[in-house]
Write a protein that holds these residues in place. Structure first.
Motif, PDB file in Angstrom:
ATOM      1  N   GLY A   7      59.358  34.311  73.426  1.00 47.05           N
ATOM      2  CA  GLY A   7      60.706  34.544  72.451  1.00 47.05           C
ATOM      3  C   GLY A   7      62.129  33.935  72.782  1.00 47.05           C
ATOM      4  N   GLU A   8      61.780  33.074  73.597  1.00 44.08           N
ATOM      5  CA  GLU A   8      62.938  32.339  74.016  1.00 44.08           C
ATOM      6  C   GLU A   8      62.837  30.944  73.432  1.00 44.08           C
ATOM      7  N   TYR A   9      64.173  30.603  72.772  1.00 47.38           N
ATOM      8  CA  TYR A   9      64.200  29.464  72.160  1.00 47.38           C
ATOM      9  C   TYR A   9      65.486  28.542  72.565  1.00 47.38           C
ATOM     10  N   HIS A  10      65.401  27.098  72.315  1.00 47.12           N
ATOM     11  CA  HIS A  10      66.743  26.526  72.583  1.00 47.12           C
ATOM     12  C   HIS A  10      66.892  25.780  71.408  1.00 47.12           C
ATOM     13  N   ILE A  11      68.225  26.117  70.923  1.00 45.66           N
ATOM     14  CA  ILE A  11      68.639  25.450  69.523  1.00 45.66           C
ATOM     15  C   ILE A  11      70.080  24.632  69.623  1.00 45.66           C
ATOM     16  N   GLN A  12      69.910  23.566  68.910  1.00 42.01           N
ATOM     17  CA  GLN A  12      71.012  22.672  68.981  1.00 42.01           C
ATOM     18  C   GLN A  12      71.461  22.501  67.420  1.00 42.01           C
ATOM     19  N   VAL A  13      72.631  22.872  67.305  1.00 41.14           N
ATOM     20  CA  VAL A  13      73.167  22.943  65.704  1.00 41.14           C
ATOM     21  C   VAL A  13      74.630  22.193  65.739  1.00 41.14           C
ATOM     22  N   HIS A  14      74.734  21.132  65.280  1.00 41.03           N
ATOM     23  CA  HIS A  14      75.914  20.473  65.277  1.00 41.03           C
ATOM     24  C   HIS A  14      76.588  20.092  66.840  1.00 41.03           C
ATOM     25  N   GLY A  15      75.620  19.640  67.716  1.00 35.76           N
ATOM     26  CA  GLY A  15      76.176  19.167  68.860  1.00 35.76           C
ATOM     27  C   GLY A  15      76.250  20.369  69.853  1.00 35.76           C
ATOM     28  N   ALA A  16      76.051  21.689  69.316  1.00 34.44           N
ATOM     29  CA  ALA A  16      76.088  22.730  70.342  1.00 34.44           C
ATOM     30  C   ALA A  16      74.755  23.258  70.701  1.00 34.44           C
ATOM     31  N   ASN A  17      74.794  23.437  72.039  1.00 37.58           N
ATOM     32  CA  ASN A  17      73.322  23.787  72.375  1.00 37.58           C
ATOM     33  C   ASN A  17      73.454  25.423  72.963  1.00 37.58           C
ATOM     34  N   MET A  18      72.250  25.935  72.318  1.00 39.31           N
ATOM     35  CA  MET A  18      72.349  27.489  72.799  1.00 39.31           C
ATOM     36  C   MET A  18      70.847  27.864  73.112  1.00 39.31           C
ATOM     37  N   ASP A  19      70.573  28.681  74.263  1.00 41.80           N
ATOM     38  CA  ASP A  19      69.299  29.476  74.432  1.00 41.80           C
ATOM     39  C   ASP A  19      69.476  30.796  73.722  1.00 41.80           C
ATOM     40  N   VAL A  20      68.477  31.150  73.028  1.00 39.86           N
ATOM     41  CA  VAL A  20      68.436  32.502  72.315  1.00 39.86           C
ATOM     42  C   VAL A  20      67.020  33.338  72.680  1.00 39.86           C
ATOM     43  N   LEU A  21      67.060  34.340  72.708  1.00 39.35           N
ATOM     44  CA  LEU A  21      66.071  35.252  72.820  1.00 39.35           C
ATOM     45  C   LEU A  21      65.774  36.056  71.478  1.00 39.35           C
ATOM     46  N   LEU A  22      64.531  36.000  70.866  1.00 42.93           N
ATOM     47  CA  LEU A  22      64.243  36.505  69.466  1.00 42.93           C
ATOM     48  C   LEU A  22      63.220  37.432  70.054  1.00 42.93           C
ATOM     49  N   GLN A  23      63.843  38.915  69.533  1.00 42.43           N
ATOM     50  CA  GLN A  23      63.252  40.160  69.597  1.00 42.43           C
ATOM     51  C   GLN A  23      62.969  40.967  68.382  1.00 42.43           C
ATOM     52  N   SER A  24      62.020  41.533  68.303  1.00 42.67           N
ATOM     53  CA  SER A  24      61.837  42.616  67.233  1.00 42.67           C
ATOM     54  C   SER A  24      62.828  43.689  67.304  1.00 42.67           C
ATOM     55  N   PRO A  25      63.165  44.659  66.268  1.00 38.50           N
ATOM     56  CA  PRO A  25      64.051  45.575  66.620  1.00 38.50           C
ATOM     57  C   PRO A  25      63.384  46.458  67.671  1.00 38.50           C
ATOM     58  N   ARG A  26      62.174  46.966  67.716  1.00 36.98           N
ATOM     59  CA  ARG A  26      61.682  47.565  68.802  1.00 36.98           C
ATOM     60  C   ARG A  26      61.963  47.151  70.137  1.00 36.98           C
ATOM     61  N   GLU A  27      61.601  45.667  70.335  1.00 37.74           N
ATOM     62  CA  GLU A  27      61.920  45.119  71.598  1.00 37.74           C
ATOM     63  C   GLU A  27      63.233  45.259  72.035  1.00 37.74           C
TER      64      GLU A  27
END
Length: 127
Positions: A7-27
């Protein structure tokens, strides 16, 4: 994607780098009840040697105030008729032995403590 989906993703948007964790509502709900995993919030246990398993303390190979080096034998724990040598995780001075030989041990029970590295280095400077 790898086989182990975390559920961990690395996202790059308009030059900004972010690490995000995608979870279900229960998680997300359950994660509030979990212990923090990052080193800053974890309890500092570098001065402690813990029993890696339940068993019996067979012997100590060190005594309080003794200088030890990394990898040196500290004690022996017997579990399921197997004797396991517990070795020093670091160089330092033994502060105290916390369990009597022959005692039953729980997993993660404190076996012995090292003196604080900062206090031993300040004593060396004063000498």
């Amino acid at each position: 994607l790898s086989e182990a989906v975390t559920g961990e993703y690395h996202i790059q948007v308009h030059g900004a780098n972010m690490d995000v964790l995608l979870q279900s509502p229960r998680e997300y709900e359950l994660s509030a009840h979990m212990h923090p995993s990052d080193a800053d919030s974890a309890e500092n246990n570098t001065n402690m040697v813990l029993s890696p398993m339940p068993g019996t303390l067979v012997s100590y190979a060190v005594s309080p105030e003794e200088q030890v080096v990394e990898g040196q034998e500290l004690c022996v724990v017997e579990a399921m008729k197997m004797q396991n040598i517990i070795r020093s995780p670091r160089k330092g001075t033994i502060k105290s032995l916390t369990v009597d030989v022959g005692s039953s041990l729980l997993a993660d029970q404190l076996l012995l403590e090292f003196e604080d590295e900062s206090s031993s280095s300040s004593e060396d400077e004063a000498a």
